[in-house]
Design an enzyme around this catalytic site. Structure first.
Site, PDB file in Angstrom:
ATOM      1  N   GLU A 126       0.861  -1.190   0.000  1.00  0.00           N
ATOM      2  CA  GLU A 126       0.000   0.000   0.000  1.00  0.00           C
ATOM      3  C   GLU A 126       0.895   1.237   0.000  1.00  0.00           C
ATOM      4  O   GLU A 126       2.092   1.124   0.308  1.00  0.00           O
ATOM      5  CB  GLU A 126      -0.875  -0.008   1.260  1.00  0.00           C
ATOM      6  CG  GLU A 126      -1.789  -1.229   1.306  1.00  0.00           C
ATOM      7  CD  GLU A 126      -2.652  -1.322   2.557  1.00  0.00           C
ATOM      8  OE1 GLU A 126      -2.601  -0.404   3.412  1.00  0.00           O
ATOM      9  OE2 GLU A 126      -3.382  -2.321   2.671  1.00  0.00           O
ATOM     10  N   THR A 157       2.129  -4.916  -9.790  1.00  0.00           N
ATOM     11  CA  THR A 157       2.655  -5.378 -11.089  1.00  0.00           C
ATOM     12  C   THR A 157       1.519  -5.967 -11.925  1.00  0.00           C
ATOM     13  O   THR A 157       0.715  -6.762 -11.413  1.00  0.00           O
ATOM     14  CB  THR A 157       3.763  -6.429 -10.858  1.00  0.00           C
ATOM     15  OG1 THR A 157       4.800  -5.797 -10.103  1.00  0.00           O
ATOM     16  CG2 THR A 157       4.329  -6.949 -12.178  1.00  0.00           C
ATOM     17  N   ARG A 267      37.109  -5.013 -27.521  1.00  0.00           N
ATOM     18  CA  ARG A 267      37.592  -3.651 -27.251  1.00  0.00           C
ATOM     19  C   ARG A 267      39.097  -3.659 -26.980  1.00  0.00           C
ATOM     20  O   ARG A 267      39.579  -4.428 -26.136  1.00  0.00           O
ATOM     21  CB  ARG A 267      36.867  -3.094 -26.019  1.00  0.00           C
ATOM     22  CG  ARG A 267      37.341  -1.733 -25.566  1.00  0.00           C
ATOM     23  CD  ARG A 267      36.903  -0.649 -26.512  1.00  0.00           C
ATOM     24  NE  ARG A 267      37.233   0.682 -26.005  1.00  0.00           N
ATOM     25  CZ  ARG A 267      36.918   1.793 -26.653  1.00  0.00           C
ATOM     26  NH1 ARG A 267      36.264   1.747 -27.805  1.00  0.00           N
ATOM     27  NH2 ARG A 267      37.245   2.969 -26.154  1.00  0.00           N
ATOM     28  N   GLN A 278      44.551  -8.419 -16.480  1.00  0.00           N
ATOM     29  CA  GLN A 278      44.096  -9.206 -15.326  1.00  0.00           C
ATOM     30  C   GLN A 278      42.952  -8.527 -14.578  1.00  0.00           C
ATOM     31  O   GLN A 278      42.074  -9.195 -14.030  1.00  0.00           O
ATOM     32  CB  GLN A 278      45.263  -9.481 -14.380  1.00  0.00           C
ATOM     33  CG  GLN A 278      46.141 -10.603 -14.900  1.00  0.00           C
ATOM     34  CD  GLN A 278      47.190 -11.034 -13.900  1.00  0.00           C
ATOM     35  OE1 GLN A 278      47.388 -10.382 -12.872  1.00  0.00           O
ATOM     36  NE2 GLN A 278      47.889 -12.103 -14.206  1.00  0.00           N
ATOM     37  N   GLU A 362       9.144  -7.987  -3.434  1.00  0.00           N
ATOM     38  CA  GLU A 362       8.957  -9.285  -2.747  1.00  0.00           C
ATOM     39  C   GLU A 362       9.841  -9.430  -1.514  1.00  0.00           C
ATOM     40  O   GLU A 362      10.385 -10.489  -1.240  1.00  0.00           O
ATOM     41  CB  GLU A 362       9.160 -10.445  -3.717  1.00  0.00           C
ATOM     42  CG  GLU A 362       8.034 -10.482  -4.714  1.00  0.00           C
ATOM     43  CD  GLU A 362       7.707 -11.859  -5.194  1.00  0.00           C
ATOM     44  OE1 GLU A 362       7.872 -12.817  -4.434  1.00  0.00           O
ATOM     45  OE2 GLU A 362       7.278 -11.960  -6.337  1.00  0.00           O
ATOM     46  N   THR A 364      12.497  -6.643   0.654  1.00  0.00           N
ATOM     47  CA  THR A 364      13.786  -6.013   0.346  1.00  0.00           C
ATOM     48  C   THR A 364      14.944  -6.882   0.846  1.00  0.00           C
ATOM     49  O   THR A 364      14.746  -7.803   1.646  1.00  0.00           O
ATOM     50  CB  THR A 364      13.894  -4.629   1.037  1.00  0.00           C
ATOM     51  OG1 THR A 364      13.863  -4.848   2.450  1.00  0.00           O
ATOM     52  CG2 THR A 364      12.770  -3.687   0.623  1.00  0.00           C
TER      53      THR A 364
HETATM   54  C1  LIG Z   1       8.369  -2.120  -9.535  1.00  0.00           C
HETATM   55  C2  LIG Z   1       7.744  -2.652  -8.301  1.00  0.00           C
HETATM   56  C3  LIG Z   1       6.805  -3.669  -8.413  1.00  0.00           C
HETATM   57  C4  LIG Z   1       6.154  -4.141  -7.286  1.00  0.00           C
HETATM   58  N1  LIG Z   1       5.159  -5.076  -7.413  1.00  0.00           N
HETATM   59  C5  LIG Z   1       4.371  -5.390  -6.336  1.00  0.00           C
HETATM   60  C6  LIG Z   1       3.222  -6.221  -6.483  1.00  0.00           C
HETATM   61  O1  LIG Z   1       2.910  -6.707  -7.566  1.00  0.00           O
HETATM   62  N2  LIG Z   1       2.462  -6.438  -5.381  1.00  0.00           N
HETATM   63  C7  LIG Z   1       2.752  -5.925  -4.161  1.00  0.00           C
HETATM   64  O2  LIG Z   1       2.022  -6.170  -3.218  1.00  0.00           O
HETATM   65  N3  LIG Z   1       3.857  -5.136  -3.995  1.00  0.00           N
HETATM   66  C8  LIG Z   1       4.645  -4.850  -5.053  1.00  0.00           C
HETATM   67  N4  LIG Z   1       5.759  -4.037  -4.892  1.00  0.00           N
HETATM   68  C9  LIG Z   1       6.015  -3.451  -3.582  1.00  0.00           C
HETATM   69  C10 LIG Z   1       7.290  -3.991  -2.937  1.00  0.00           C
HETATM   70  O3  LIG Z   1       7.086  -5.279  -2.476  1.00  0.00           O
HETATM   71  C11 LIG Z   1       7.688  -2.991  -1.836  1.00  0.00           C
HETATM   72  O4  LIG Z   1       8.138  -1.810  -2.457  1.00  0.00           O
HETATM   73  C12 LIG Z   1       8.776  -3.564  -0.942  1.00  0.00           C
HETATM   74  O5  LIG Z   1       8.277  -4.632  -0.178  1.00  0.00           O
HETATM   75  C13 LIG Z   1       9.351  -2.511  -0.002  1.00  0.00           C
HETATM   76  O6  LIG Z   1       8.356  -1.805   0.644  1.00  0.00           O
HETATM   77  P1  LIG Z   1       8.386  -0.198   0.674  1.00  0.00           P
HETATM   78  O7  LIG Z   1       8.618   0.256  -0.715  1.00  0.00           O
HETATM   79  O8  LIG Z   1       7.152   0.262   1.353  1.00  0.00           O
HETATM   80  O9  LIG Z   1       9.640   0.157   1.499  1.00  0.00           O
HETATM   81  P2  LIG Z   1       9.675   0.367   3.086  1.00  0.00           P
HETATM   82  O10 LIG Z   1       9.051  -0.794   3.753  1.00  0.00           O
HETATM   83  O11 LIG Z   1       9.150   1.721   3.387  1.00  0.00           O
HETATM   84  O12 LIG Z   1      11.236   0.329   3.344  1.00  0.00           O
HETATM   85  C14 LIG Z   1      12.086   1.407   3.018  1.00  0.00           C
HETATM   86  C15 LIG Z   1      13.506   0.993   3.364  1.00  0.00           C
HETATM   87  O13 LIG Z   1      13.589   0.664   4.757  1.00  0.00           O
HETATM   88  C16 LIG Z   1      14.040  -0.668   4.908  1.00  0.00           C
HETATM   89  N5  LIG Z   1      13.369  -1.275   6.047  1.00  0.00           N
HETATM   90  C17 LIG Z   1      12.043  -1.361   6.284  1.00  0.00           C
HETATM   91  N6  LIG Z   1      11.814  -2.006   7.430  1.00  0.00           N
HETATM   92  C18 LIG Z   1      13.019  -2.367   7.916  1.00  0.00           C
HETATM   93  C19 LIG Z   1      13.455  -3.070   9.080  1.00  0.00           C
HETATM   94  N7  LIG Z   1      12.598  -3.579   9.973  1.00  0.00           N
HETATM   95  N8  LIG Z   1      14.782  -3.247   9.271  1.00  0.00           N
HETATM   96  C20 LIG Z   1      15.680  -2.774   8.367  1.00  0.00           C
HETATM   97  N9  LIG Z   1      15.327  -2.096   7.254  1.00  0.00           N
HETATM   98  C21 LIG Z   1      14.020  -1.901   7.028  1.00  0.00           C
HETATM   99  C22 LIG Z   1      13.696  -1.369   3.607  1.00  0.00           C
HETATM  100  O14 LIG Z   1      14.515  -2.518   3.400  1.00  0.00           O
HETATM  101  C23 LIG Z   1      13.974  -0.258   2.610  1.00  0.00           C
HETATM  102  O15 LIG Z   1      15.347  -0.193   2.345  1.00  0.00           O
HETATM  103  C24 LIG Z   1       6.466  -3.617  -6.017  1.00  0.00           C
HETATM  104  C25 LIG Z   1       7.460  -2.612  -5.903  1.00  0.00           C
HETATM  105  C26 LIG Z   1       8.080  -2.134  -7.026  1.00  0.00           C
HETATM  106  C27 LIG Z   1       9.100  -1.049  -6.878  1.00  0.00           C
END
Ligand SMILES: Cc1cc2nc3c(=O)[nH]c(=O)nc-3n(C[C@H](O)[C@H](O)[C@H](O)COP(=O)(O)OP(=O)(O)OC[C@H]3O[C@@H](n4cnc5c(N)ncnc54)[C@H](O)[C@@H]3O)c2cc1C
Length: 393
Positions: A126, A157, A267, A278, A362, A364
């Protein structure tokens, strides 16, 4: 222990490779630049039996295991990571039904995906949460046997073109994971609004949208998992789909390595091909060994899932490792190309942009490391006696 592919797996790999070379590669740059959804390619993949790979035979599917899915997506990703993401997204969308659906739902929805060209997406994320799945706010209110959904999903997606979305929502955000349920949402239902494609850094051929749900009535038959069970279904789904992310990453890195070898042998600098130096040889060696290791971890995680074993840990290890490998290899590929690597002339800059997503979606790389460290610190059984039980001098 046998590391070789069976004859059937080799044939499937060849089929996917042919598809990647003939259907995906020629249009990869075009879709990257236009950010259009490659519908003709996705449809062709369905016609060739390369979509919906994980659907069991009893529901009309090919009954492939996750190993076979990994073999296929490595090939497609090596031609275009964005198209591989969109092609595999039907597995992600259908997996909660395979894991948590009842017989009627499996027969109806999985059967439909096989008989007709239909797309099914997956939605936990969300605008205010991605990693913290238990922190979702999208509301599922019970109304007799039915539910009414209200809220927003983000980064979905294939969402803009999906016929169905498996949507996760909560009966009460305060209940965290215990409140989460799952639903099969027909995108034609009243109150479902699919957003416009959101432009991205990479994987531009995959469609990414926001989805708004306003008083969306879910009939009893489309309730996939009751509150509390939905979270388990989501986590089990990720354990089954993360190995495929590992395979995407391997395919992406493999092409970056192959393009680096091509270029390094051609190249010349200081009168000799740069492959004679190397410093460049070591980069190629690191690429090769890291890709090998990433593939083996990916296959292990997929194999465990296919054996019905708990692959939560192995899938976290494979996804985290392979994603980092893809990022490292594509970064080094640009270095091998020097200034040309930074231009859009050669495909390595695209692979570099595409690779970044593996460390994000899926779960991070940080979240995978949380899963791994929890196990290492609490669940892992030491082979040696504790260091504190040994003599100290
Ligand atoms: C191109 C794309 C396609 C996607 N497709 C789908 C989809 O089809 N369906 C769906 O449901 N989602 C989808 N997502 C969402 C995706 O799964 C989330 O973006 C992802 O899980 C991260 O969540 P967030 O972006 O809210 O980051 P946040 O949760 O806000 O995290 C931000 C940062 O903080 C870090 N962080 C968060 N919590 C912690 C913690 N406890 N400890 C340490 N670090 C932490 C994270 O690793 C990240 O570096 C998609 C995202 C993208 C970019």
């Amino acid at each position: 222990m046998d590391f070789s592919l069976t004859e059937e797996q080799k044939a499937l790999q060849q089929k996917a490779r042919n598809f990647a070379i003939n259907e995906v590669l020629p249009v990869a740059k075009k879709y990257d630049e236009s950010e259009e959804f490659p519908m003709p390619v996705i449809k062709k993949a369905w016609e060739e039996g390369l979509l919906n790979l994980g659907i069991p035979k009893q529901y009309g599917g090919l009954g492939y295991g996750l190993i076979e899915s990994c073999i296929v997506v490595e090939e497609i990703s090596s031609a275009c990571p964005g198209m591989a993401t969109s092609i595999f997204d039907n597995n992600l969308g259908a997996e909660p039904i395979i894991i948590g659906g009842n017989e009627e739902q499996k027969t109806r929805i999985l059967g439909e995906l096989i008989k007709e060209f239909k797309l099914i997406a997956f939605a936990t994320s969300e605008p205010t949460m991605g990693s913290d799945v238990a922190g979702m706010k999208c509301k599922a209110e019970k109304d007799g046997d039915e539910y009414i959904l209200n809220g927003a999903k983000f980064w979905i997606t294939n969402g803009g073109f999906a016929d169905y979305i498996t949507v996760f929502a909560t009966e009460d955000p305060e209940k965290k994971h215990k409140g989460i349920a799952a639903f099969i949402v027909d995108t034609k239902a009243e109150g479902v609004k699919l957003g416009k494609h959101i432009p991205k850094l990479g994987q531009r051929a995959s469609n990414t949208v926001a989805v708004s749900l306003k008083n969306v009535r879910i009939p009893k038959d489309n309730v996939l998992a009751k509150p509390g069970r939905g979270f388990v279904v989501a986590m089990q789904t990720f354990a089954h789909t993360r190995p495929a992310i590992g395979a995407f990453a391997v395919g992406c890195a493999r092409s970056a390595m192959e393009y680096s070898i091509d270029y390094a042998q051609k190249r010349e600098a200081f009168g000799r091909p740069i492959s004679n130096y190397q410093a460049i040889q070591q980069k190629i060696a690191d690429m090769y060994k890291d890709i090998e290791a990433a593939r083996l971890l990916t296959y292990k995680a997929a194999w465990e899932a296919d054996q019905g074993l708990d692959n939560n840990m192995s899938s976290a290890v494979a996804k985290a490792f392979a994603s980092d490998v893809a990022m490292r290899v594509t970064t080094e590929a640009i270095q091998v190309y020097g200034g040309y690597g930074y231009l859009r002339t050669y495909p390595v800059e695209k692979l570099f942009r595409d690779a970044k997503l593996y460390q994000i979606y899926e779960g991070t790389s940080e979240i995978q490391r949380i899963v791994i460290s929890r196990f290492a610190l609490k669940g892992y059984k030491h082979a040696m006696p504790s260091v504190f039980k040994r003599d100290r001098v």
